[in-house]
Each structure stands twice: as structure tokens, then as C-alpha cells.
Design a protein around this motif. Structure first.
Motif, PDB file in Angstrom:
ATOM      1  N   LYS A 108       9.399  15.294  -9.323  1.00  0.00           N
ATOM      2  CA  LYS A 108       9.200  16.019 -10.713  1.00  0.00           C
ATOM      3  C   LYS A 108       8.810  14.905 -11.626  1.00  0.00           C
ATOM      4  CE  LYS A 108      13.757  16.146 -12.260  1.00  0.00           C
ATOM      5  NZ  LYS A 108      14.308  15.153 -11.506  1.00  0.00           N
ATOM      6  N   GLN A 109       8.394  15.130 -12.799  1.00  0.00           N
ATOM      7  CA  GLN A 109       7.920  14.214 -13.901  1.00  0.00           C
ATOM      8  C   GLN A 109       9.247  13.261 -14.098  1.00  0.00           C
ATOM      9  OE1 GLN A 109       7.410  15.822 -17.911  1.00  0.00           O
ATOM     10  NE2 GLN A 109       5.576  14.630 -18.134  1.00  0.00           N
ATOM     11  N   GLY A 110       8.834  12.084 -14.193  1.00  0.00           N
ATOM     12  CA  GLY A 110       9.994  11.012 -14.540  1.00  0.00           C
ATOM     13  C   GLY A 110      10.326  10.535 -13.115  1.00  0.00           C
ATOM     14  N   ASP A 111      10.027  11.071 -11.907  1.00  0.00           N
ATOM     15  CA  ASP A 111      10.604  10.457 -10.742  1.00  0.00           C
ATOM     16  C   ASP A 111       9.699   9.327 -10.159  1.00  0.00           C
ATOM     17  OD1 ASP A 111      12.555  12.518 -10.490  1.00  0.00           O
ATOM     18  OD2 ASP A 111      11.851  13.652  -9.232  1.00  0.00           O
ATOM     19  N   VAL A 112      10.296   8.531  -9.107  1.00  0.00           N
ATOM     20  CA  VAL A 112       9.391   7.585  -8.566  1.00  0.00           C
ATOM     21  C   VAL A 112       9.449   7.758  -7.119  1.00  0.00           C
ATOM     22  CG1 VAL A 112       9.379   5.224  -8.213  1.00  0.00           C
ATOM     23  CG2 VAL A 112       9.914   5.786 -10.532  1.00  0.00           C
ATOM     24  N   VAL A 113       8.231   7.472  -6.508  1.00  0.00           N
ATOM     25  CA  VAL A 113       8.274   7.552  -5.030  1.00  0.00           C
ATOM     26  C   VAL A 113       7.871   6.124  -4.457  1.00  0.00           C
ATOM     27  CG1 VAL A 113       5.859   8.595  -5.208  1.00  0.00           C
ATOM     28  CG2 VAL A 113       7.244   8.599  -2.957  1.00  0.00           C
ATOM     29  N   TRP A 150       0.801  13.442 -13.721  1.00  0.00           N
ATOM     30  CA  TRP A 150       1.716  14.263 -14.135  1.00  0.00           C
ATOM     31  C   TRP A 150       2.998  13.725 -14.482  1.00  0.00           C
ATOM     32  CZ3 TRP A 150       1.426  18.906  -9.965  1.00  0.00           C
ATOM     33  CH2 TRP A 150       0.198  19.407 -10.064  1.00  0.00           C
ATOM     34  N   GLY A 151       2.979  12.417 -14.564  1.00  0.00           N
ATOM     35  CA  GLY A 151       4.250  11.526 -14.958  1.00  0.00           C
ATOM     36  C   GLY A 151       5.142  11.158 -13.806  1.00  0.00           C
ATOM     37  N   ILE A 152       4.616  11.286 -12.691  1.00  0.00           N
ATOM     38  CA  ILE A 152       5.310  11.012 -11.308  1.00  0.00           C
ATOM     39  C   ILE A 152       4.831   9.637 -10.925  1.00  0.00           C
ATOM     40  CG2 ILE A 152       6.127  11.347  -8.960  1.00  0.00           C
ATOM     41  CD1 ILE A 152       5.513  14.387  -9.551  1.00  0.00           C
TER      42      ILE A 152
END
Length: 410
Positions: A114-119, A140-142
Motif C-alpha cells: 500500500k502507499q508508503g510501503d517499500v518493496v 501510487w506512493g509505493i
């Protein structure tokens, strides 16, 4: 004859009411074939609309349950059979089908981030997966971060933050074929409460069992070895965890992902011969890789089962086979034009993307444009070879004549 017995061959179905018009009779014919038909291949069910016996049944049925059917997009007997067989192949419990391997990757990303997460993505990640993170998820901010595919667990830990929610693994990596320390990286991610997903297309459920190493999600492009025919696109996402499957299934529904019943039938047919084909690809590829390794024009052969290939020790520890894919790095004294000429001179190897089909393929890659410089030490040109089911000696002779024609034979 009792009502439970099948009709005799000389019996004919009763005609519908003569009061029905032809157009109605064609849609609502009363004949039902007798039960009890059995065959090697399951039937191919084509459906958007699913018929319910009554309103109560329609209202009681849950589309998430495979105990019944609700709508073609949510499953038919044909798709349920393939999902069950793929889950067994991967060693998982739940499986969902997607229209392609890339759509399966996107499903995992969209379900778990979701938005704000890091992969975290390996530096050798499949190119479209990286583009998905850069161009789509990023909007989307990911966020995403690349890591060295051969990094140690301790080095990976330095990249992990509270925002890190997903670690993608490739075994081996796309094009450059590095084999990561799956056990170590998965264990490190688990210590930080991070979900792990692996693109296990290369292993095809045969060479490697990722769930046994602790991974959470196994993704495969069924386009490759499971199909075996180079004639369809499909992907799968398999899990053991019920809650993860629920998240994936809900996202799958909301994205409207569906597959063709005919394509599912082709994959089901391909599964019968999957182990035989996989090991045939493997045996041929190893022999050809060893031959290529002895050619003076070749700087290195990137094949996980070959000593000296990046991550070979990890392959030796975790894998039982190697499939038909490997890459060849040429000596830096040869130009990109010569490497392209080598590929053009091949006769049995065709030029085209993908792999896992019956026909051998060759594709040259400009690796420096694809990889961070620190992750690619070579200066020579690279050609990825996908070994098909042709005679191995014929393929070796084809490679030999192409080396001569391109001026790479000495």
C-alpha cells in the motif's frame, strides 16, 4: 430399467414440447448427457454465467469457496482442477490463475503493498517487474529498492526499514542467472516480519521447492515449462497461508483477472509430460553449456549448475535440477555487432523472447543498460540461450557454424 441406469444406445432423447418455438428449444433443450463419463483429460468448461438451481442456492454460495460455482471469472471445474494441481506441484495449499506471468507479479504487489510501503527487488529482477515498480507502483506512493542478488543476509538487513513490507526473489536471476542465498535471505526477511515472494518459473516446481525454504508466495509464468508449447500466456500465484490467500483472492477479484478455459486445458495437458520435458531440457542444456564453456570466444557461461557460475554453491545446496536456460558472455574484444551476427547466423535457434517451449531460442542482451554497474562486472556481450527439445548434437553444430560465420571461432 431402473431410473439410475444409463440409457441404452437405441434410446433417443425425448423431443421438447411442440408448443415451444425453435429459438426457445435451441436455448432450453431438455436433454442431459448421462453421468459417469471418464477420460484422461478433464472437460473444458466455458462460462461467464453459471446457472443456479434456485434463488436460495444462489444467495448462499460464496464466490471465495471452491465448494461451488458462482461466476465464470471466479472459477469453473477446469480452472479449479488446474489450480489444485499447481498447488500440489508447488507444495502449497492455494493457487490462483492469472492471464500472464507479469499479471501474477502485479497481483502479488497490489495485494500485499500500500502507499508508503517499500518493496525490495533484486538487481537482476525481470525487467517488466522492475518497470512495474518504477512506473506504476511508484506513482501510487509505493517505493522500491534494488539489492545485490548475491548479497548476504547481513547486507540485506541493512536495507530493511519499518516501511519494508515485501521481498522479491528470483532463482536464478533474469538473464544473468545469479543464484541467491534463498535460505539466508528468506530467514532474514522473516525475522523482520517481511513477506517474501519468489519468481520460481525457472524451477517449474521441479528443481526447487521454495515453500520448504520458508517463502510465503510462489509465482510462476505458466507460459514457460508448464505449457511447454510456446502457444499461450498464463501465470499462477500459490500460497500455504490462508490469510495471504484471502488477500490475493480479493485483489484477484477486484482486478477482474481471468483466464481462458481452452488455455487452462492446454496447461493441464502439458503437466502430464512436464517432468520428462524439464529433465530433457536440463540434460541437453548442461551438455551445450559445457561445450560453449570450452570455446575460446566465450568468457563465461552463466548456468547455475556449472561451477564458477554466480551462486553455484546455493544452487548445489537447494536445487535438484536446472532446466534449459543459460547465458553466454563473450570475450570483451568482440563487438556488439559480432555478437548480433552470431545470433543472426543460428539456424535451429530462433530469435524470440520466452523459453520452456520445444524450439530453442537465442536473444542478445545489452546487460549494462539493464543492471546497476556494481552488479555486472563483465564487459563482453551476452546471449541468453533457451534450449528446446531438438537433438543436442544438432544444436551444438548450429552454435559452432554461427561462431564461425560471426568471426567468433578464434
Amino acid at each position: 430399467m431402473s431410473s439410475q441406469q444409463e440409457p441404452q444406445l437405441d434410446q433417443k432423447p425425448q423431443p421438447p414440447s411442440e408448443m415451444q418455438h425453435l429459438s426457445t428449444r435451441l436455448q432450453h433443450h431438455s436433454y442431459q448427457p448421462p453421468a459417469g463419463f471418464g477420460a484422461v483429460e478433464p472437460g473444458v468448461h466455458h462460462a461467464s454465467t453459471v446457472i443456479f438451481p434456485d434463488v436460495a442456492t444462489m444467495r448462499a454460495r460464496d464466490w471465495r469457496s471452491k465448494a461451488g460455482y458462482t461466476y465464470g471469472l471466479h472459477g469453473t471445474p477446469t480452472t479449479f482442477i488446474l489450480e489444485a494441481r499447481l498447488a500440489a506441484l508447488d507444495g502449497g495449499r492455494h493457487c490462483v490463475l492469472c492471464p500472464s506471468g507479469l499479471s501474477a507479479i502485479a497481483l502479488v504487489d497490489l495485494a500485499l503493498l500500500k502507499q508508503g510501503d517499500v518493496v525490495l527487488l533484486p538487481g537482476n529482477v525481470y525487467g517488466p517487474s522492475r518497470e512495474l515498480a518504477e512506473r506504476f507502483l511508484g506513482a501510487w506512493g509505493i517505493l522500491h529498492q534494488l539489492y545485490d542478488p548475491l548479497c548476504t543476509p547481513e547486507e540485506l538487513a541493512k536495507l530493511i526499514t519499518p516501511q519494508t513490507k515485501l521481498l522479491w526473489l528470483e532463482a536464478p536471476g533474469s538473464v544473468t542467472m545469479e543464484m541467491p542465498d534463498l535460505r539466508g535471505l528468506i530467514a532474514e526477511a522473516r525475522q523482520h516480519g517481511i513477506h517474501t515472494a519468489i519468481d520460481a518459473t525457472w524451477a517449474a516446481g521441479i528443481a526447487l521447492q521454495p515453500f520448504d525454504l520458508g517463502v510465503d508466495v510462489v509465482m510462476q509464468a505458466l507460459t514457460k515449462y508448464q505449457s511447454g508449447g510456446a502457444d499461450l500466456l498464463m501465470g499462477s500465484v500459490t500460497t500455504r497461508d490462508d490469510s495471504l490467500h484471502e488477500r490475493l483472492l480479493l485483489t484477484h477479484m477486484r482486478l477482474g483477472l481471468g483466464v481462458s478455459g481452452d488455455d487452462v486445458a492446454r496447461v493441464l495437458r502439458g503437466l502430464h509430460t512436464l517432468p520428462l520435458r524439464y529433465h530433457a531440457h536440463d540434460a541437453s542444456a548442461r551438455r551445450i553449456a559445457l561445450w560453449m564453456q570450452d570455446q575460446p570466444a566465450v568468457a563465461q557461461v552463466l548456468h547455475p549448475a556449472l561451477p564458477g557460475s554466480p551462486g553455484h554453491a546455493h544452487w548445489q545446496r537447494d536445487c535438484t535440477a536446472a532446466g534449459g536456460l543459460f547465458s553466454v558472455v563473450f570475450q570483451p574484444r568482440y563487438s556488439a555487432a559480432q555478437v548480433d551476427a552470431f545470433v543472426d547466423a543460428l539456424q535451429f535457434f530462433k530469435i524470440g523472447y520466452s523459453w520452456g517451449g520445444p524450439v530453442s531460442l537465442a536473444v542478445p542482451y545489452d546487460v549494462p543498460s539493464m543492471r546497476p554497474s556494481s552488479h555486472w562486472p563483465h564487459a563482453g556481450g551476452l546471449v541468453r540461450l533457451a534450449i528446446g527439445l531438438e537433438d543436442t548434437q544438432d544444436l551444438i553444430e548450429d552454435l559452432g557454424q554461427a561462431l564461425v560465420k560471426a568471426g567468433l571461432a578464434n
